[in-house]
Design a protein around this motif. Structure first.
Motif, PDB file in Angstrom:
ATOM      1  N   THR A  43       0.843  -1.200   0.000  1.00  0.00           N
ATOM      2  CA  THR A  43       0.000   0.000   0.000  1.00  0.00           C
ATOM      3  C   THR A  43       0.876   1.246   0.000  1.00  0.00           C
ATOM      4  OG1 THR A  43      -1.722  -1.132   1.237  1.00  0.00           O
ATOM      5  CG2 THR A  43      -1.787   1.261   1.266  1.00  0.00           C
ATOM      6  N   PRO A  44       0.654   2.166  -0.949  1.00  0.00           N
ATOM      7  CA  PRO A  44       1.462   3.386  -0.982  1.00  0.00           C
ATOM      8  C   PRO A  44       1.042   4.362   0.117  1.00  0.00           C
ATOM      9  CG  PRO A  44      -0.194   3.439  -2.701  1.00  0.00           C
ATOM     10  CD  PRO A  44      -0.291   2.094  -2.035  1.00  0.00           C
ATOM     11  N   GLY A  45       1.949   5.230   0.486  1.00  0.00           N
ATOM     12  CA  GLY A  45       1.634   6.270   1.461  1.00  0.00           C
ATOM     13  C   GLY A  45       1.956   5.866   2.884  1.00  0.00           C
ATOM     14  N   ALA A  46       1.635   6.742   3.817  1.00  0.00           N
ATOM     15  CA  ALA A  46       1.894   6.518   5.232  1.00  0.00           C
ATOM     16  C   ALA A  46       0.730   5.756   5.840  1.00  0.00           C
ATOM     17  CB  ALA A  46       2.086   7.852   5.951  1.00  0.00           C
ATOM     18  N   THR A  47       0.946   4.502   6.168  1.00  0.00           N
ATOM     19  CA  THR A  47      -0.111   3.679   6.752  1.00  0.00           C
ATOM     20  C   THR A  47      -0.086   3.780   8.271  1.00  0.00           C
ATOM     21  OG1 THR A  47       1.349   1.765   6.675  1.00  0.00           O
ATOM     22  CG2 THR A  47      -0.174   2.040   4.842  1.00  0.00           C
ATOM     23  N   LEU A  48      -1.258   3.808   8.865  1.00  0.00           N
ATOM     24  CA  LEU A  48      -1.391   3.878  10.316  1.00  0.00           C
ATOM     25  C   LEU A  48      -2.222   2.697  10.803  1.00  0.00           C
ATOM     26  CD1 LEU A  48      -2.292   7.653  10.792  1.00  0.00           C
ATOM     27  CD2 LEU A  48      -0.070   6.582  11.145  1.00  0.00           C
ATOM     28  N   CYS A  49      -1.883   2.185  11.987  1.00  0.00           N
ATOM     29  CA  CYS A  49      -2.702   1.151  12.602  1.00  0.00           C
ATOM     30  C   CYS A  49      -3.975   1.819  13.122  1.00  0.00           C
ATOM     31  CB  CYS A  49      -1.934   0.466  13.728  1.00  0.00           C
ATOM     32  SG  CYS A  49      -1.645   1.500  15.180  1.00  0.00           S
ATOM     33  N   PRO A  50      -5.000   1.050  13.451  1.00  0.00           N
ATOM     34  CA  PRO A  50      -6.252   1.652  13.929  1.00  0.00           C
ATOM     35  C   PRO A  50      -6.064   2.539  15.168  1.00  0.00           C
ATOM     36  CG  PRO A  50      -6.617  -0.635  13.356  1.00  0.00           C
ATOM     37  CD  PRO A  50      -5.139  -0.399  13.263  1.00  0.00           C
ATOM     38  N   VAL A  51      -5.192   2.150  16.082  1.00  0.00           N
ATOM     39  CA  VAL A  51      -4.983   2.936  17.301  1.00  0.00           C
ATOM     40  C   VAL A  51      -4.347   4.285  16.973  1.00  0.00           C
ATOM     41  CG1 VAL A  51      -3.740   3.032  19.505  1.00  0.00           C
ATOM     42  CG2 VAL A  51      -4.822   0.909  18.782  1.00  0.00           C
ATOM     43  N   CYS A  52      -3.281   4.285  16.179  1.00  0.00           N
ATOM     44  CA  CYS A  52      -2.611   5.538  15.824  1.00  0.00           C
ATOM     45  C   CYS A  52      -3.508   6.419  14.955  1.00  0.00           C
ATOM     46  CB  CYS A  52      -1.284   5.265  15.128  1.00  0.00           C
ATOM     47  SG  CYS A  52      -0.019   4.610  16.250  1.00  0.00           S
ATOM     48  N   SER A  53      -4.291   5.806  14.100  1.00  0.00           N
ATOM     49  CA  SER A  53      -5.227   6.557  13.269  1.00  0.00           C
ATOM     50  C   SER A  53      -6.239   7.284  14.146  1.00  0.00           C
ATOM     51  CB  SER A  53      -5.923   5.600  12.310  1.00  0.00           C
ATOM     52  OG  SER A  53      -6.846   6.289  11.526  1.00  0.00           O
ATOM     53  N   TRP A  54      -6.759   6.594  15.144  1.00  0.00           N
ATOM     54  CA  TRP A  54      -7.722   7.195  16.065  1.00  0.00           C
ATOM     55  C   TRP A  54      -7.063   8.322  16.863  1.00  0.00           C
ATOM     56  CZ3 TRP A  54      -7.990   7.487  21.431  1.00  0.00           C
ATOM     57  CH2 TRP A  54      -9.210   7.923  21.950  1.00  0.00           C
ATOM     58  N   GLN A  55      -5.825   8.091  17.339  1.00  0.00           N
ATOM     59  CA  GLN A  55      -5.131   9.112  18.112  1.00  0.00           C
ATOM     60  C   GLN A  55      -4.842  10.350  17.271  1.00  0.00           C
ATOM     61  OE1 GLN A  55      -1.794   6.874  19.595  1.00  0.00           O
ATOM     62  NE2 GLN A  55      -2.896   6.233  21.431  1.00  0.00           N
ATOM     63  N   GLN A  56      -4.459  10.161  16.013  1.00  0.00           N
ATOM     64  CA  GLN A  56      -4.221  11.292  15.124  1.00  0.00           C
ATOM     65  C   GLN A  56      -5.503  12.090  14.899  1.00  0.00           C
ATOM     66  OE1 GLN A  56      -0.978  11.747  15.243  1.00  0.00           O
ATOM     67  NE2 GLN A  56      -0.725  11.978  13.043  1.00  0.00           N
ATOM     68  N   ALA A  57      -6.628  11.399  14.746  1.00  0.00           N
ATOM     69  CA  ALA A  57      -7.908  12.086  14.562  1.00  0.00           C
ATOM     70  C   ALA A  57      -8.267  12.886  15.824  1.00  0.00           C
ATOM     71  CB  ALA A  57      -8.996  11.075  14.248  1.00  0.00           C
ATOM     72  N   GLN A  58      -7.994  12.339  16.995  1.00  0.00           N
ATOM     73  CA  GLN A  58      -8.263  13.063  18.234  1.00  0.00           C
ATOM     74  C   GLN A  58      -7.395  14.309  18.357  1.00  0.00           C
ATOM     75  OE1 GLN A  58     -10.574  12.438  20.735  1.00  0.00           O
ATOM     76  NE2 GLN A  58     -11.394  11.089  19.179  1.00  0.00           N
ATOM     77  N   ARG A  59      -6.129  14.203  17.985  1.00  0.00           N
ATOM     78  CA  ARG A  59      -5.231  15.364  18.038  1.00  0.00           C
ATOM     79  C   ARG A  59      -5.697  16.466  17.100  1.00  0.00           C
ATOM     80  NH1 ARG A  59      -1.003  11.218  17.574  1.00  0.00           N
ATOM     81  NH2 ARG A  59      -0.451  10.678  19.700  1.00  0.00           N
ATOM     82  N   ALA A  60      -6.122  16.075  15.903  1.00  0.00           N
ATOM     83  CA  ALA A  60      -6.577  17.063  14.913  1.00  0.00           C
ATOM     84  C   ALA A  60      -7.875  17.718  15.380  1.00  0.00           C
ATOM     85  CB  ALA A  60      -6.781  16.394  13.570  1.00  0.00           C
ATOM     86  N   ALA A  61      -8.758  16.971  16.014  1.00  0.00           N
ATOM     87  CA  ALA A  61     -10.031  17.514  16.478  1.00  0.00           C
ATOM     88  C   ALA A  61      -9.866  18.469  17.646  1.00  0.00           C
ATOM     89  CB  ALA A  61     -10.964  16.369  16.871  1.00  0.00           C
ATOM     90  N   CYS A  62      -8.832  18.271  18.446  1.00  0.00           N
ATOM     91  CA  CYS A  62      -8.644  19.083  19.653  1.00  0.00           C
ATOM     92  C   CYS A  62      -7.527  20.110  19.502  1.00  0.00           C
ATOM     93  CB  CYS A  62      -8.319  18.166  20.838  1.00  0.00           C
ATOM     94  SG  CYS A  62      -9.627  16.997  21.208  1.00  0.00           S
ATOM     95  N   SER A  63      -7.082  20.369  18.291  1.00  0.00           N
ATOM     96  CA  SER A  63      -5.936  21.256  18.103  1.00  0.00           C
ATOM     97  C   SER A  63      -6.313  22.728  18.034  1.00  0.00           C
ATOM     98  CB  SER A  63      -5.158  20.857  16.844  1.00  0.00           C
ATOM     99  OG  SER A  63      -5.975  21.056  15.706  1.00  0.00           O
ATOM    100  N   GLY A  64      -7.561  23.081  18.229  1.00  0.00           N
ATOM    101  CA  GLY A  64      -7.982  24.462  18.084  1.00  0.00           C
ATOM    102  C   GLY A  64      -8.119  25.095  19.363  1.00  0.00           C
TER     103      GLY A  64
END
Length: 64
Positions: A43-64
């Protein structure tokens, strides 16, 4: 068109392969923690496991 039927398996690895995108084979490593992801190794690109994907989404949602 042939109807696909999901069957339960006593073998956890076989059951898991049926749920992962890309079917059986080597899995790509998460670029953050190194654990196995849902995606095939090619798979091309930066792959994330489900846990890291969820953590990244939480960081992006709370970054404001």
């Amino acid at each position: 068109m042939e109807e696909q039927i999901c069957e339960a398996s006593a073998d956890p690895e076989q059951a898991r392969r049926g749920l992962l995108p890309g079917g059986p084979g080597e899995r790509a490593a998460c670029v953050l923690c190194g654990s196995e992801t849902e995606y095939p190794a090619e798979t091309p690109g930066a792959t994330l496991c489900p846990v890291c994907s969820w953590q990244q989404a939480q960081r992006a949602a709370c970054s404001g």
